[in-house]
Design an enzyme around this catalytic site. Structure first.
Site, short mmCIF file in Angstrom:
data_model
loop_
_atom_site.label_atom_id
_atom_site.label_comp_id
_atom_site.label_asym_id
_atom_site.label_seq_id
_atom_site.Cartn_x
_atom_site.Cartn_y
_atom_site.Cartn_z
N ASP A 30 0.82 -1.21 0.00
CA ASP A 30 0.00 0.00 0.00
C ASP A 30 0.86 1.26 0.00
O ASP A 30 1.97 1.27 0.56
CB ASP A 30 -0.91 0.00 1.24
CG ASP A 30 -2.09 0.92 1.09
OD1 ASP A 30 -2.32 1.43 -0.03
OD2 ASP A 30 -2.80 1.15 2.09
N HIS A 47 3.23 3.15 -8.76
CA HIS A 47 3.07 1.73 -9.09
C HIS A 47 4.32 1.21 -9.81
O HIS A 47 4.77 0.09 -9.55
CB HIS A 47 1.84 1.52 -9.97
CG HIS A 47 0.55 1.89 -9.29
ND1 HIS A 47 0.17 1.37 -8.07
CD2 HIS A 47 -0.44 2.75 -9.66
CE1 HIS A 47 -1.01 1.87 -7.72
NE2 HIS A 47 -1.39 2.71 -8.68
N SER A 76 -10.42 -6.84 -5.33
CA SER A 76 -11.71 -6.76 -6.02
C SER A 76 -12.35 -5.40 -5.85
O SER A 76 -13.25 -5.01 -6.61
CB SER A 76 -12.65 -7.87 -5.52
OG SER A 76 -12.72 -7.86 -4.10
N ASN A 78 -10.54 -2.56 -6.01
CA ASN A 78 -9.74 -1.58 -6.75
C ASN A 78 -10.37 -1.14 -8.07
O ASN A 78 -9.93 -0.15 -8.68
CB ASN A 78 -8.33 -2.12 -7.03
CG ASN A 78 -7.44 -2.11 -5.80
OD1 ASN A 78 -6.49 -2.87 -5.71
ND2 ASN A 78 -7.74 -1.25 -4.84
N ILE A 205 -6.75 -5.25 7.39
CA ILE A 205 -6.33 -6.27 6.43
C ILE A 205 -7.12 -6.19 5.13
O ILE A 205 -6.79 -6.91 4.18
CB ILE A 205 -6.41 -7.68 7.04
CG1 ILE A 205 -7.83 -8.02 7.49
CG2 ILE A 205 -5.45 -7.82 8.19
CD1 ILE A 205 -7.97 -9.44 8.01
#
Length: 258
Positions: A30, A47, A76, A78, A205
């Site tokens: 992250d 990234h 899922s 994102n 999490i």
């Protein structure tokens, strides 16, 4: 759970190596976008820089006999991000898998990808299939990438598969066990993580490996993923080495079993 913003580095070689090292490390990578903004760059630059961090972490785990490394690359959730960022991230994933394939093969590392790949472009799916096939017999390390993955989705799919077995008369409800559910998860061929790391300052999490993290040691750091270098990783490993994993037992039982 322990959150550490910064701490002096203690070389991992000072520990009881390799007994105190985790066998399986899971990571939420992250902070890429926030790192880029902090540098005055577009979010996607974070990234790209994060790929370098992944490469160094994989090398370290391979050289120090940390056999399993699982990375949360795309959740899922994102898909709600800006479409341009998703497109660039998808292209980066495709290019990275193709580029790193040679290194995985040379270093005897197996690539495994978990999650629902169907929404991704065919080019990315082909890259994943190709590299997975090329590395399927590698045995020195298993690198697992979670793409379009969610822990709730994983458990939901397992429950549906087991329910179909009951409906078909192949299984009685009394035969549903912890081990049976686990055998239907995406990670059925992996041990549960020993150490979970999340970078970027968030202390949760986020729907990652919900079933599998039940007894995992959790480590949170404010460091953004592109800045999470080997010193930072060794700090997490050193913190892990100091913990006593009791799995519901008391300290005296742990000492007696040792």
């Amino acid at each position: 759970m322990k959150k550490i913003s910064s701490m002096p580095r203690v070389p991992i070689t000072n520990r009881n190596y390799p007994v105190s090292l985790p066998h399986h490390v899971a990571v939420i990578m992250d902070g890429n976008g926030r790192w880029a903004i902090q540098q005055g760059l577009p979010r996607t630059a974070g990234h790209k820089k994060g790929v370098d961090t992944v490469r160094e972490l994989v090398k370290y785990c391979r050289n120090h006999d940390i056999f399993y490394l699982t990375l949360f690359a795309f959740s899922s959730e994102n898909w709600s991000r800006p479409q341009e960022e998703i497109r660039i991230l998808t292209d980066l994933l495709c290019a990275s898998i193709d580029t790193e394939a040679r290194l995985l093969i040379e270093n005897d590392i197996k690539l495994s990808v978990i999650g629902d790949l169907s929404p991704f472009p065919e080019s990315l799916q082909q890259s994943i299939r190709r590299t997975s096939e090329q590395t399927q017999n590698n045995r020195s390390m298993i690198l697992t990438i979670a793409l379009n993955y969610g822990g709730q989705w994983d458990i939901h799919n397992a429950c549906q598969a087991i329910a179909r077995m009951v409906e078909n008369g192949d299984l009685a409800s009394t035969e549903i066990t912890h081990q049976l559910i686990q055998s239907h998860l995406c990670t059925h061929d992996l041990p549960d993580p020993d150490l979970f790391i999340r970078t970027g300052g968030e202390i949760r999490i986020s729907n990652f490996l919900l079933w599998q993290l039940a007894y995992t040691e959790l480590f949170f750091t404010d460091t953004y993923w592109p800045d999470f270098d080997i010193d930072c990783f060794e700090n997490a490993l050193n913190d892990y080495a100091e913990r006593q994993r009791r799995f519901g037992n008391i300290e005296r039982q742990i000492k007696e079993s040792a």
